[in-house]
Design an enzyme around this catalytic site. Sequence first.
Site, PDB file in Angstrom:
ATOM      1  CG  ASP A  42      -0.354  -0.094   2.529  1.00  0.00           C
ATOM      2  OD1 ASP A  42       0.885  -0.121   2.611  1.00  0.00           O
ATOM      3  OD2 ASP A  42      -1.102  -0.138   3.530  1.00  0.00           O
ATOM      4  CB  SER A  43       4.557   1.749  -0.068  1.00  0.00           C
ATOM      5  OG  SER A  43       4.795   0.553  -0.791  1.00  0.00           O
ATOM      6  CG  ASP A  81       0.619  -4.128   2.073  1.00  0.00           C
ATOM      7  OD1 ASP A  81       0.907  -5.078   2.828  1.00  0.00           O
ATOM      8  OD2 ASP A  81       1.360  -3.148   1.914  1.00  0.00           O
ATOM      9  CE  LYS A 110       3.314  -5.751   3.882  1.00  0.00           C
ATOM     10  NZ  LYS A 110       2.859  -4.730   4.862  1.00  0.00           N
ATOM     11  CD  GLU A 112       0.975  -1.511   8.112  1.00  0.00           C
ATOM     12  OE1 GLU A 112       1.431  -1.116   7.024  1.00  0.00           O
ATOM     13  OE2 GLU A 112       0.592  -0.719   9.016  1.00  0.00           O
ATOM     14  CD  GLU A 179       8.405  -0.256   7.440  1.00  0.00           C
ATOM     15  OE1 GLU A 179       8.594   0.844   6.898  1.00  0.00           O
ATOM     16  OE2 GLU A 179       7.389  -0.962   7.236  1.00  0.00           O
TER      17      GLU A 179
END
EC number: 2.1.2.11
Length: 261
Positions: A42-43, A81, A110, A112, A179
């Site tokens: 999602d970056s 993501d 993925k 978080e 990260e």
Amino acid sequence: MRRTVKEFRHAKGQRLVYLTAYDYPTARLAAGAGVDAILVGDSLGMVVLGYPSTVPVTLEEMLHHTKAARRGAPDTFLVADLPYLSYATLDRALFAAERLLKEGGADAVKLEGGEEVAEIVFGLSRAGVPVLGHVGLTPQTASQLGGYRLQGRRPEEAERILKGAMALEEAGAYGVVLEMVPKGLAKEITERLSIHTVGIGAGSHTDAQILVFHDVVGLYGEFKPRFVKRYLEGGKLFLEALSQYVQEVREGVFPGEEHSF
């Protein structure tokens, strides 16, 4: 040949290479370079869509870019993501994962978080969805962590991150991204887990490394995090080429006879 989830789950110490890619050409380049896995992160909200953070990214946008990346890398393991709040409940997470895997062609998703999302990870895994975890700096909730800064310096932070990674493994995650954490903490987590770890700004002791495509080739302006190594100043090269094109058109140099029918 595309790697399997089982291979990643048991990929301790193999020095695997992940790279983000968000569309057909970048995914094709990543696959051609021989990466082990591509992350449609999602970056993309910041490096492709121009958002100030990853928070505005929608499921539809993730799906759009996942489809494009899959077309560019049909034989490479592809992770997508889950965007912000798409996994606030298990039902929402299953809905988002179903679309990314069935329509987008992703091999895994993925998300978080650590202990706080372990129940969601367990539910996804039980439903047959391969999940890559993500602890340390979690960009979707960076404001709650004090911004984009190193995580795990203080003992209580380090303990939270370690417990989070262990909870993700127990819940069924096939791997965990670490990260922006101290290399010593990343080493400890990597040694404690039986699943593979993927580092970004976490030193050299993780089982795999990941960077953002635009950072690696220098396409994201002047901003360069400390943990990034630029292998090309692509932005400058692109600008020089485009400036020459503009100049040649205005001077009547292009198109020449060799470009005409």
